[in-house]
Design an enzyme around this catalytic site. Sequence first.
Site, mmCIF file in Angstrom:
data_model
loop_
_atom_site.group_PDB
_atom_site.id
_atom_site.type_symbol
_atom_site.label_atom_id
_atom_site.label_comp_id
_atom_site.label_asym_id
_atom_site.label_seq_id
_atom_site.Cartn_x
_atom_site.Cartn_y
_atom_site.Cartn_z
ATOM 1 N N GLY A 1 49.936 48.435 47.393
ATOM 2 C CA GLY A 1 50.503 47.128 47.034
ATOM 3 C C GLY A 1 51.915 47.268 46.485
ATOM 4 N N CYS B 1 36.506 45.211 44.197
ATOM 5 C CA CYS B 1 37.705 45.242 43.352
ATOM 6 C C CYS B 1 37.419 44.642 41.972
ATOM 7 C CB CYS B 1 38.838 44.502 44.038
ATOM 8 S SG CYS B 1 38.309 42.916 44.652
ATOM 9 N N GLY C 1 44.164 45.460 48.860
ATOM 10 C CA GLY C 1 43.949 46.901 48.933
ATOM 11 C C GLY C 1 44.303 47.543 47.612
ATOM 12 N N SER C 2 44.700 48.809 47.682
ATOM 13 C CA SER C 2 44.937 49.555 46.446
ATOM 14 C C SER C 2 46.254 49.148 45.784
ATOM 15 C CB SER C 2 44.948 51.047 46.750
ATOM 16 O OG SER C 2 45.967 51.314 47.683
ATOM 17 N N THR C 3 46.328 49.357 44.490
ATOM 18 C CA THR C 3 47.543 49.040 43.745
ATOM 19 C C THR C 3 48.710 49.888 44.237
ATOM 20 O OG1 THR C 3 46.254 48.321 41.858
ATOM 21 C CG2 THR C 3 48.514 48.996 41.409
ATOM 22 N N GLU C 4 48.406 51.145 44.582
ATOM 23 C CA GLU C 4 49.463 52.053 45.046
ATOM 24 C C GLU C 4 50.143 51.504 46.310
ATOM 25 O OE1 GLU C 4 47.529 55.657 45.978
ATOM 26 O OE2 GLU C 4 49.400 56.667 46.557
ATOM 27 N N GLU D 1 40.185 53.182 38.510
ATOM 28 C CA GLU D 1 39.196 52.547 39.372
ATOM 29 C C GLU D 1 38.475 53.633 40.178
ATOM 30 O OE1 GLU D 1 40.821 50.188 42.609
ATOM 31 O OE2 GLU D 1 39.396 48.621 42.113
ATOM 32 N N GLU E 1 46.438 41.262 46.404
ATOM 33 C CA GLU E 1 45.137 41.318 45.716
ATOM 34 C C GLU E 1 44.798 42.796 45.609
ATOM 35 O OE1 GLU E 1 43.471 38.755 44.615
ATOM 36 O OE2 GLU E 1 44.151 37.038 45.785
ATOM 37 N N LYS F 1 45.702 43.128 60.288
ATOM 38 C CA LYS F 1 45.299 44.525 60.494
ATOM 39 C C LYS F 1 44.092 44.851 59.617
ATOM 40 C CE LYS F 1 46.255 48.478 58.728
ATOM 41 N NZ LYS F 1 44.928 49.105 58.853
HETATM 42 P P1 NAD Z 1 44.307 50.913 50.774
HETATM 43 O O1 NAD Z 1 45.384 50.270 49.999
HETATM 44 O O2 NAD Z 1 44.385 52.346 51.041
HETATM 45 O O3 NAD Z 1 44.173 50.220 52.211
HETATM 46 C C1 NAD Z 1 44.093 48.832 52.380
HETATM 47 C C2 NAD Z 1 44.687 48.486 53.710
HETATM 48 O O4 NAD Z 1 46.071 48.778 53.702
HETATM 49 C C3 NAD Z 1 44.102 49.235 54.907
HETATM 50 O O5 NAD Z 1 44.036 48.360 56.008
HETATM 51 C C4 NAD Z 1 45.152 50.312 55.155
HETATM 52 O O6 NAD Z 1 45.182 50.778 56.475
HETATM 53 C C5 NAD Z 1 46.423 49.583 54.817
HETATM 54 N N1 NAD Z 1 47.541 50.427 54.418
HETATM 55 C C6 NAD Z 1 47.520 51.693 53.928
HETATM 56 N N2 NAD Z 1 48.779 52.110 53.668
HETATM 57 C C7 NAD Z 1 49.602 51.077 53.985
HETATM 58 C C8 NAD Z 1 51.015 50.884 53.910
HETATM 59 N N3 NAD Z 1 51.825 51.834 53.448
HETATM 60 N N4 NAD Z 1 51.525 49.698 54.299
HETATM 61 C C9 NAD Z 1 50.717 48.703 54.747
HETATM 62 N N5 NAD Z 1 49.379 48.843 54.855
HETATM 63 C C10 NAD Z 1 48.828 50.012 54.473
HETATM 64 O O7 NAD Z 1 43.006 50.494 50.022
HETATM 65 P P2 NAD Z 1 41.504 50.739 50.455
HETATM 66 O O8 NAD Z 1 41.133 52.112 50.064
HETATM 67 O O9 NAD Z 1 41.298 50.342 51.868
HETATM 68 O O10 NAD Z 1 40.754 49.619 49.570
HETATM 69 C C11 NAD Z 1 40.355 49.849 48.299
HETATM 70 C C12 NAD Z 1 41.252 49.144 47.312
HETATM 71 O O11 NAD Z 1 41.364 47.761 47.602
HETATM 72 C C13 NAD Z 1 40.706 49.206 45.914
HETATM 73 O O12 NAD Z 1 41.699 49.611 45.032
HETATM 74 C C14 NAD Z 1 40.268 47.782 45.613
HETATM 75 O O13 NAD Z 1 40.243 47.427 44.292
HETATM 76 C C15 NAD Z 1 41.205 46.990 46.412
HETATM 77 N N6 NAD Z 1 40.629 45.682 46.745
HETATM 78 C C16 NAD Z 1 41.118 44.577 46.107
HETATM 79 C C17 NAD Z 1 40.595 43.325 46.377
HETATM 80 C C18 NAD Z 1 41.118 42.100 45.690
HETATM 81 O O14 NAD Z 1 40.833 40.991 46.139
HETATM 82 N N7 NAD Z 1 41.879 42.216 44.634
HETATM 83 C C19 NAD Z 1 39.572 43.183 47.308
HETATM 84 C C20 NAD Z 1 39.096 44.329 47.944
HETATM 85 C C21 NAD Z 1 39.661 45.570 47.647
#
Ligand code: NAD
Length: 474
Positions: A238, A289, A233-236, A386, A255, A181
């Site tokens: 995750g 990130c 994605g975000s820590t929250e 962040e 990640e 996704k």
């Molecule tokens: P996000 O967590 O809001 O979204 C990431 C993905 O998760 C999107 O596809 C979103 O639709 C999906 N998502 C949202 N809620 C979900 C849920 N409850 N269950 C499953 N999937 C869900 O983050 P973002 O705003 O898209 O990305 C920014 C964040 O990603 C930053 O905190 C950044 O540091 C982190 N990031 C980390 C890495 C890494 O390799 N460590 C790489 C890129 C980004």
Amino acid sequence: MFEYAPAPESRSVVEIASSYGLFIDGSFDGGKDGDVFKTVNPATEEVLAEVASAGPEDVDRAVAAARRAFGTWSALPGAERAKYLFRIARIIQERSRELAVLESLDNGKPIRESRDVDLPLVAAHFFYYAGWADKLGHAGFGPDPRPLGVAAQVIPWNFPLLMLAWKVAPALATGNTVVLKPAETTPLSALFFADVCRQAELPAGVVNIVTGAGDTGAYLVAHPDVDKVAFTGSTEVGREIARTVSGTGKRLTLELGGKAANIVFDDAPIDQAVEGIVNGIFFNQGHVCCAGSRLLVQESVFEPLMDSLKRRMATLRVGDPLDKNTDVGAINSAAQLTRIRELSEIGSAEGAERWSPDCQLPDRGFWFAPTIFTGVTQAHRIAREEIFGPVLSVLTFRTPDEAVAKANNTPYGLSAGIWSEKGSRILAVADQLRAGVVWANTFNKFDPASPFGGYKESGYGREGGRHGLEAYLA
Ligand code: NAD
């Protein structure tokens, strides 16, 4: 400063359809309940396309297709799977100009970066993991490591195609099948990739792409017939996924975010350090990130370093992502722009000093000028949270011990940078930093052969390199 003439890349090199469906079992369809969302060009706010939003039934179909394909895909000899991956890598190279333009349109990143960083790395990832597919028995995970099954993969918007490559390439090389996704603000390059899979004649169901927002992702990772979850994605989010997956027996890699320290010692070559600082925080508008978002400067060189940094920042060109001279493109979404603005206002309110070079921002679209905050202390929110934008928080230190203590004073642990002419100092400091990646006299360097991942709230598991195979093998 002299002015550059505009040098726009042609938008017409890539065709964008007015609407896109879901890619399930080798073909596109509109989704069961007909829900759609729009994806916009963040540099202009123009709607690029309408994209199907996958509901639970669609996710069920995608997981079922991946499960059916798993039997034959996992039974193929590694050398046969490798042929598909090599083919995908070559098609990506052949179509890289189209993909780079598409990525810049949907994401807002400068074409110089999508063309010279994202796309070459995407192809390199597929080439790299293609090379592993027939050597898994020699990778250090036993003589006959087995794939896990169906992998549910959820990725963010900052490097849409590169994050896809990080997830899909090792999963396929190891014999798993995938339901991926992409993020809701950047679905187009993943849908283009679906077409690349068709062109490569990848068997139906091996890769499935379901577009949609967080609820689609939540349903996918909770699906009972998924064996492995990989999330960036975000820590929250995750944390939420870790709770969902816990106790189910599914394998999980996360990640997540970061708040990296980029540490400049007084013996560092200042001009090179300035380039590294700029690359560390303004690359990809700071939507990285592992961005070097906390600059730690040894007190004795603070003033000359700040003077050079400000001079260099004044030369950054902010604007049209498709212009080949652009250094800093558009912020990916209105929501992200709001978050960057809010945290920057909090920085000023808490007493840090804000500075940006003069720069003319376009009238339409989502923009934020490169910004630095000085006089930042560890208690400031802009030193702890962040921002995920082109905003640098500058702190100072006197001794190496103080630098290490400050660098590690964060709930995250994804990356760090050290600038010093002394090799012994670099090794001693790197050894004490609690970060997954430590760069020395450089920053934001990536290679498919090098594992990447974090400590603490930056997640767990590694992607890339031989280590990246482990996440997909039993
Ligand atoms: P996000 O967590 O809001 O979204 C990431 C993905 O998760 C999107 O596809 C979103 O639709 C999906 N998502 C949202 N809620 C979900 C849920 N409850 N269950 C499953 N999937 C869900 O983050 P973002 O705003 O898209 O990305 C920014 C964040 O990603 C930053 O905190 C950044 O540091 C982190 N990031 C980390 C890495 C890494 O390799 N460590 C790489 C890129 C980004």
